[in-house]
Design a protein around this motif. Sequence first.
Motif, mmCIF file in Angstrom:
data_model
loop_
_atom_site.group_PDB
_atom_site.id
_atom_site.type_symbol
_atom_site.label_atom_id
_atom_site.label_comp_id
_atom_site.label_asym_id
_atom_site.label_seq_id
_atom_site.Cartn_x
_atom_site.Cartn_y
_atom_site.Cartn_z
ATOM 1 N N GLU A 1 15.360 4.795 -2.526
ATOM 2 C CA GLU A 1 15.811 3.815 -1.543
ATOM 3 C C GLU A 1 14.671 2.887 -1.140
ATOM 4 O OE1 GLU A 1 17.612 5.793 1.746
ATOM 5 O OE2 GLU A 1 18.962 6.938 0.468
ATOM 6 N N ARG A 2 13.489 3.436 -0.981
ATOM 7 C CA ARG A 2 12.342 2.626 -0.584
ATOM 8 C C ARG A 2 11.912 1.684 -1.713
ATOM 9 N NH1 ARG A 2 8.630 5.430 3.726
ATOM 10 N NH2 ARG A 2 10.177 6.689 4.788
ATOM 11 N N VAL A 3 12.008 2.150 -2.936
ATOM 12 C CA VAL A 3 11.671 1.276 -4.067
ATOM 13 C C VAL A 3 12.636 0.096 -4.114
ATOM 14 C CG1 VAL A 3 11.621 1.113 -6.586
ATOM 15 C CG2 VAL A 3 10.514 3.034 -5.446
ATOM 16 N N TRP A 4 13.936 0.362 -3.979
ATOM 17 C CA TRP A 4 14.909 -0.723 -4.019
ATOM 18 C C TRP A 4 14.773 -1.631 -2.802
ATOM 19 C CZ3 TRP A 4 16.756 -2.371 -8.211
ATOM 20 C CH2 TRP A 4 16.994 -1.498 -9.278
ATOM 21 N N GLN A 5 14.390 -1.050 -1.670
ATOM 22 C CA GLN A 5 14.146 -1.867 -0.486
ATOM 23 C C GLN A 5 12.986 -2.825 -0.744
ATOM 24 O OE1 GLN A 5 12.858 0.354 2.895
ATOM 25 N NE2 GLN A 5 13.100 -1.353 4.308
ATOM 26 N N ARG A 6 11.923 -2.330 -1.361
ATOM 27 C CA ARG A 6 10.761 -3.175 -1.655
ATOM 28 C C ARG A 6 11.111 -4.255 -2.677
ATOM 29 N NH1 ARG A 6 7.097 -6.085 0.068
ATOM 30 N NH2 ARG A 6 5.314 -6.338 -1.305
ATOM 31 N N GLN B 1 0.824 -1.208 0.000
ATOM 32 C CA GLN B 1 0.000 0.000 0.000
ATOM 33 C C GLN B 1 0.858 1.258 0.000
ATOM 34 O OE1 GLN B 1 -0.548 -2.537 2.250
ATOM 35 N NE2 GLN B 1 -2.314 -3.425 1.193
ATOM 36 N N ASP B 2 1.934 1.249 0.786
ATOM 37 C CA ASP B 2 2.846 2.406 0.796
ATOM 38 C C ASP B 2 3.483 2.607 -0.571
ATOM 39 O OD1 ASP B 2 2.311 2.848 3.460
ATOM 40 O OD2 ASP B 2 4.101 1.767 4.167
ATOM 41 N N LEU B 3 3.911 1.519 -1.182
ATOM 42 C CA LEU B 3 4.535 1.621 -2.502
ATOM 43 C C LEU B 3 3.544 2.160 -3.521
ATOM 44 C CD1 LEU B 3 7.023 1.119 -4.253
ATOM 45 C CD2 LEU B 3 6.183 -1.189 -4.639
ATOM 46 N N ASP B 4 2.312 1.644 -3.482
ATOM 47 C CA ASP B 4 1.293 2.148 -4.404
ATOM 48 C C ASP B 4 1.019 3.633 -4.175
ATOM 49 O OD1 ASP B 4 1.049 -0.324 -5.550
ATOM 50 O OD2 ASP B 4 -0.704 -0.905 -4.356
ATOM 51 N N ARG B 5 0.975 4.025 -2.911
ATOM 52 C CA ARG B 5 0.729 5.436 -2.588
ATOM 53 C C ARG B 5 1.875 6.318 -3.107
ATOM 54 N NH1 ARG B 5 2.368 7.854 1.920
ATOM 55 N NH2 ARG B 5 2.588 5.867 2.987
ATOM 56 N N TRP B 6 3.110 5.886 -2.915
ATOM 57 C CA TRP B 6 4.253 6.669 -3.393
ATOM 58 C C TRP B 6 4.300 6.712 -4.910
ATOM 59 C CZ3 TRP B 6 7.204 3.731 0.764
ATOM 60 C CH2 TRP B 6 7.176 4.450 1.960
ATOM 61 N N ALA C 1 3.309 9.828 -9.864
ATOM 62 C CA ALA C 1 2.614 9.995 -11.139
ATOM 63 C C ALA C 1 1.874 11.321 -11.200
ATOM 64 C CB ALA C 1 1.639 8.833 -11.353
ATOM 65 N N GLU C 2 1.435 11.831 -10.062
ATOM 66 C CA GLU C 2 0.696 13.097 -10.036
ATOM 67 C C GLU C 2 1.608 14.310 -10.152
ATOM 68 O OE1 GLU C 2 -1.479 12.870 -6.417
ATOM 69 O OE2 GLU C 2 -2.909 11.406 -7.197
#
Length: 94
Positions: A28-33, A4-9, A14-15
Amino acid sequence: MNDQDLDRWLQGLAERPLAMDAEEDFHERVWQRIGQMSEARDQRRRTVLGLAMVAVALGTGIGATHSPAHAARAGLALADGSDLSPAALLHVSP
């Protein structure tokens, strides 16, 4: 980080008009996921392989008979008897 956090980010990114306007720790969070997803996939693969090995071992154990082994005489005439012993072949009497 969860899905959910990834989708929100990703939706927030995109906005925004420019990709350079992303949050500071977004990459960093994308690579962590991505690492978490890879780790989960590897764990599932190890679990499936382990279960497969256990199933094969149990199947082999159950399929093996537990009857005692009995010595039987050889059915082939060439391998039966003492005429092929080393002493007979060398013409030596025991």
